[in-house]
Design a protein around this motif. Structure first.
Motif, short mmCIF file in Angstrom:
data_model
loop_
_atom_site.label_atom_id
_atom_site.label_comp_id
_atom_site.label_asym_id
_atom_site.label_seq_id
_atom_site.Cartn_x
_atom_site.Cartn_y
_atom_site.Cartn_z
N ASP A 189 0.65 -1.22 -0.02
CA ASP A 189 -0.02 0.00 -0.06
C ASP A 189 0.58 1.48 0.00
OD1 ASP A 189 0.89 -0.55 2.48
OD2 ASP A 189 -0.64 -0.13 3.20
N GLU A 190 2.12 0.88 -0.11
CA GLU A 190 3.50 1.95 -0.73
C GLU A 190 2.43 3.12 -1.90
OE1 GLU A 190 6.90 1.24 -3.38
OE2 GLU A 190 7.20 0.50 -0.64
N LEU A 191 3.25 4.63 -2.02
CA LEU A 191 2.76 5.84 -2.74
C LEU A 191 3.88 5.87 -4.07
CD1 LEU A 191 1.75 8.73 -0.26
CD2 LEU A 191 0.03 7.01 -1.95
N GLU A 192 3.16 5.82 -4.90
CA GLU A 192 4.30 6.03 -5.81
C GLU A 192 4.07 7.77 -6.22
OE1 GLU A 192 5.95 4.31 -8.48
OE2 GLU A 192 4.57 2.22 -7.22
N ILE A 193 5.74 8.23 -6.05
CA ILE A 193 5.86 9.60 -5.62
C ILE A 193 6.83 9.60 -7.47
CG2 ILE A 193 6.61 11.04 -4.53
CD1 ILE A 193 6.31 9.47 -2.22
N PRO A 194 6.29 10.00 -7.86
CA PRO A 194 7.06 10.73 -9.52
C PRO A 194 7.56 12.24 -9.14
CG PRO A 194 4.25 10.67 -9.95
CD PRO A 194 4.85 10.34 -8.22
N VAL A 195 8.53 12.13 -9.93
CA VAL A 195 9.42 13.64 -10.09
C VAL A 195 8.51 14.90 -10.00
CG1 VAL A 195 10.50 15.02 -10.95
CG2 VAL A 195 11.80 12.57 -10.79
N GLU A 196 7.97 14.25 -11.38
CA GLU A 196 6.81 15.75 -11.43
C GLU A 196 6.27 15.61 -9.74
OE1 GLU A 196 6.95 12.62 -13.13
OE2 GLU A 196 7.35 13.34 -14.73
N THR A 197 4.96 15.24 -9.14
CA THR A 197 4.49 15.29 -8.27
C THR A 197 5.40 16.54 -7.63
OG1 THR A 197 3.18 13.26 -8.10
CG2 THR A 197 3.32 14.14 -6.08
N VAL A 198 6.67 16.09 -6.66
CA VAL A 198 7.69 16.45 -6.03
C VAL A 198 7.92 18.16 -7.14
CG1 VAL A 198 9.77 16.72 -5.05
CG2 VAL A 198 8.63 14.56 -5.92
N ARG A 199 8.02 17.96 -8.11
CA ARG A 199 8.03 19.78 -8.65
C ARG A 199 6.54 20.16 -8.81
NH1 ARG A 199 11.51 21.70 -11.76
NH2 ARG A 199 13.40 20.08 -11.69
N ARG A 200 6.08 19.85 -8.79
CA ARG A 200 4.45 20.70 -8.84
C ARG A 200 4.73 21.34 -7.34
NH1 ARG A 200 2.10 16.31 -11.76
NH2 ARG A 200 1.57 15.49 -10.37
N LEU A 201 4.91 20.38 -6.62
CA LEU A 201 4.53 20.78 -5.22
C LEU A 201 5.74 21.37 -4.32
CD1 LEU A 201 4.58 17.59 -3.22
CD2 LEU A 201 2.54 18.88 -3.23
N ILE A 202 6.87 21.52 -4.64
CA ILE A 202 8.19 22.45 -4.82
C ILE A 202 7.36 24.00 -5.63
CG2 ILE A 202 10.51 23.61 -5.67
CD1 ILE A 202 10.83 21.33 -3.20
N THR A 203 7.17 23.59 -6.58
CA THR A 203 6.76 25.34 -7.20
C THR A 203 6.00 25.56 -6.54
OG1 THR A 203 7.41 24.36 -9.48
CG2 THR A 203 5.44 26.27 -9.40
N ALA A 204 4.49 25.13 -6.07
CA ALA A 204 3.32 25.87 -5.58
C ALA A 204 3.58 26.44 -3.96
CB ALA A 204 2.29 24.80 -6.11
N GLN A 205 4.49 25.40 -3.29
CA GLN A 205 4.73 25.97 -1.68
C GLN A 205 5.98 26.59 -1.65
OE1 GLN A 205 3.70 22.82 0.99
NE2 GLN A 205 2.38 22.09 -1.12
N HIS A 206 6.86 26.28 -2.63
CA HIS A 206 8.35 26.87 -2.30
C HIS A 206 9.01 27.46 -3.78
CE1 HIS A 206 8.17 25.58 1.80
NE2 HIS A 206 7.58 24.70 1.58
N PRO A 207 8.16 28.07 -4.25
CA PRO A 207 8.77 28.62 -5.40
C PRO A 207 10.37 29.03 -6.20
CG PRO A 207 6.83 30.21 -4.90
CD PRO A 207 7.51 28.98 -3.42
N ARG A 208 10.80 29.70 -4.70
CA ARG A 208 12.28 29.83 -4.85
C ARG A 208 13.00 29.20 -5.48
NH1 ARG A 208 10.85 29.04 0.31
NH2 ARG A 208 12.58 28.30 2.01
N TRP A 209 12.36 27.47 -5.21
CA TRP A 209 13.32 26.10 -6.03
C TRP A 209 12.89 25.72 -7.24
CZ3 TRP A 209 13.02 24.44 0.23
CH2 TRP A 209 13.70 25.94 0.45
N ALA A 210 11.75 26.51 -7.69
CA ALA A 210 11.12 25.76 -8.91
C ALA A 210 11.96 26.08 -9.83
CB ALA A 210 10.39 26.74 -9.59
N ASP A 211 13.48 26.39 -9.96
CA ASP A 211 14.01 25.59 -11.43
C ASP A 211 14.96 24.82 -11.54
OD1 ASP A 211 12.51 27.54 -12.61
OD2 ASP A 211 13.78 29.65 -12.28
N LEU A 212 15.54 24.48 -9.61
CA LEU A 212 16.26 23.88 -9.60
C LEU A 212 16.19 22.20 -10.26
CD1 LEU A 212 17.00 24.80 -5.86
CD2 LEU A 212 18.48 24.80 -8.21
N PRO A 213 16.90 21.36 -10.39
CA PRO A 213 16.78 20.10 -10.79
C PRO A 213 16.35 18.96 -9.80
CG PRO A 213 19.17 20.60 -11.24
CD PRO A 213 18.57 21.62 -10.93
N ILE A 214 15.06 18.23 -10.39
CA ILE A 214 15.00 17.15 -9.01
C ILE A 214 15.83 15.92 -10.12
CG2 ILE A 214 13.39 16.19 -8.01
CD1 ILE A 214 11.50 19.08 -7.78
#
Length: 286
Positions: A4-29
Motif C-alpha cells: 500500500d505504498e505511494l508512487e511518487i513521481p518526480v513530477e509530483t515533487v516538482r509541482r509541490l515545490i513550485t506551488a509551495q516553495h517557488p524559490r526552488w522551482a527552477d532547481l533540478p530534481i
C-alpha cells in the motif's frame, strides 16, 4: 516494497515545490536510489534533498524531524530542515526539504580502515547518548514483546537459515535478565544506509525519524549489520559493553534481520542481503 505504498513521481515533487516553495522551482530534481523503506528521497539542486514519506506509518516522521533536528548537536554532519511542505497535488502527507549531507554509504566488506571506522561509530553512539535534551519519545525495547514475531519469522525462513541454532540464540537472549537501566538518547537506526563517509572517515548521519530515548542497546545493531570480527570487538571495547547488554543488542539485531529478510527478499535486494549478513554474523559469533 509495500503493498500500500505511494508512487511518487518526480513530477509530483516538482509541482509541490513550485506551488509551495517557488524559490526552488527552477532547481533540478532527481530521484535518489536508496535501500530505505519508508521515504522516497529526491535531490533538489546541489545542496538540498526532498524527503517524502511513502507509506502511512512514516507519515509522522517529517514533523518529528522538524521538532528535533534543530536541537541536535553531534560530531558529524546531520541534515537540517529548511522547509516543511503541506499535502497537495494528490500527495496526502507532510513532507520536508532538508540540507544535503555529502558522503558515501559504507558497504559491508568494503571498509578500507574498519577498525578506525569502528572507533568513529562508537564515538558517534556516545555522542548521541550524551544528548542533553528533554522530552524525547520513549522507544519500546522489551525483547519479549518481539517473541511471537521472531518465532514466526524463524519458521518462515526454514530453507534460509539454521532454525535450530537461531532459535537457541533467541531463547538464550530471552533467558537473560531484561534491561532495567537508565534510558539514553538513541538514533534507533544506525545502519549502512544512514551513515556517510568521506575519505574513509565517518562524517555524516541521516534519518532521525527514530530519534528518542530508550535502552542504549538500540544503537548497537551496527556491530552486526556493518562490522565484522576484529572491528566489532573494537566497537564493543570502545563502548565498554558488558555481556548482558551485548547479548540483548545481538538479539535485537537478529530480530530485525529476521523481519527484514522474508519481507524484503524480492523487493529490496540490498536490505535482504544485509539481513542475511546479520544472521550469518550472529550465528557465527554466538
Amino acid at each position: 516494497m509495500h503493498a500500500d505504498e505511494l508512487e511518487i513521481p518526480v513530477e509530483t515533487v516538482r509541482r509541490l515545490i513550485t506551488a509551495q516553495h517557488p524559490r526552488w522551482a527552477d532547481l533540478p530534481i532527481v530521484r535518489l536510489p536508496s535501500s530505505g523503506t519508508d521515504n522516497a528521497m529526491f535531490r533538489l539542486g546541489d545542496d538540498l534533498v526532498v524527503r517524502m514519506p511513502r507509506i502511512h506509518w512514516a507519515s509522522g516522521s517529517v514533523d518529528h524531524e522538524a521538532q528535533w533536528l534543530p536541537r541536535i548537536a553531534l560530531p558529524v554532519t546531520i541534515p537540517r530542515v529548511v522547509a516543511v511542505g503541506a499535502p497537495g497535488e494528490g500527495y496526502p502527507w507532510t513532507w520536508a526539504v532538508l540540507t544535503w549531507v555529502p558522503g558515501t554509504n559504507p558497504v559491508v566488506g568494503g571498509l578500507r580502515r574498519p577498525e578506525q571506522f569502528a572507533e568513529d561509530v562508537a564515538g558517534l553512539v556516545r555522542a548521541v547518548r550524551a544528548t542533553d535534551l528533554e522530552g524525547g519519545v520513549v522507544k519500546s525495547g522489551w525483547l519479549a514483546d518481539r517473541d511471537e514475531q521472531v518465532r514466526r519469522d524463524i519458521t518462515a525462513l526454514a530453507v534460509d537459515i539454521d532454525t535450530e541454532r537461531v532459535r537457541a540464540i533467541w531463547d538464550d537472549a530471552l533467558a537473560t535478565a531484561e534491561w532495567d537501566g537508565e534510558r539514553t538518547w538513541v538514533h534507533h537506526d544506525i545502519a549502512p544506509g544512514n551513515l556517510l563517509l568521506t575519505d574513509d572517515r565517518l562524517t555524516g548521519l541521516i534519518d532521525f525519524s527514530g530519534f528518542g530515548v530508550g535502552d542504549p542497546t538500540l544503537d548497537l545493531g551496527v556491530a552486526w549489520n556493518l562490522l565484522t570480527g576484529t572491528d566489532r570487538a573494537v566497537f564493543r571495547e570502545a563502548l565498554e559493553v558488558d555481556d548482558a547488554d551485548w547479548t540483548r543488542a545481538r538479539a535485537r539485531a537478529l530480530a530485525q534481520a529476521l523481519v527484514q529478510l522474508p519481507y524484503y527478499r524480492d523487493t529490496n535486494p540490498a536490505l535482504a542481503a544485509n539481513a542475511r549478513h546479520v544472521i550469518a554474523e550472529i550465528t557465527a559469533e554466538a
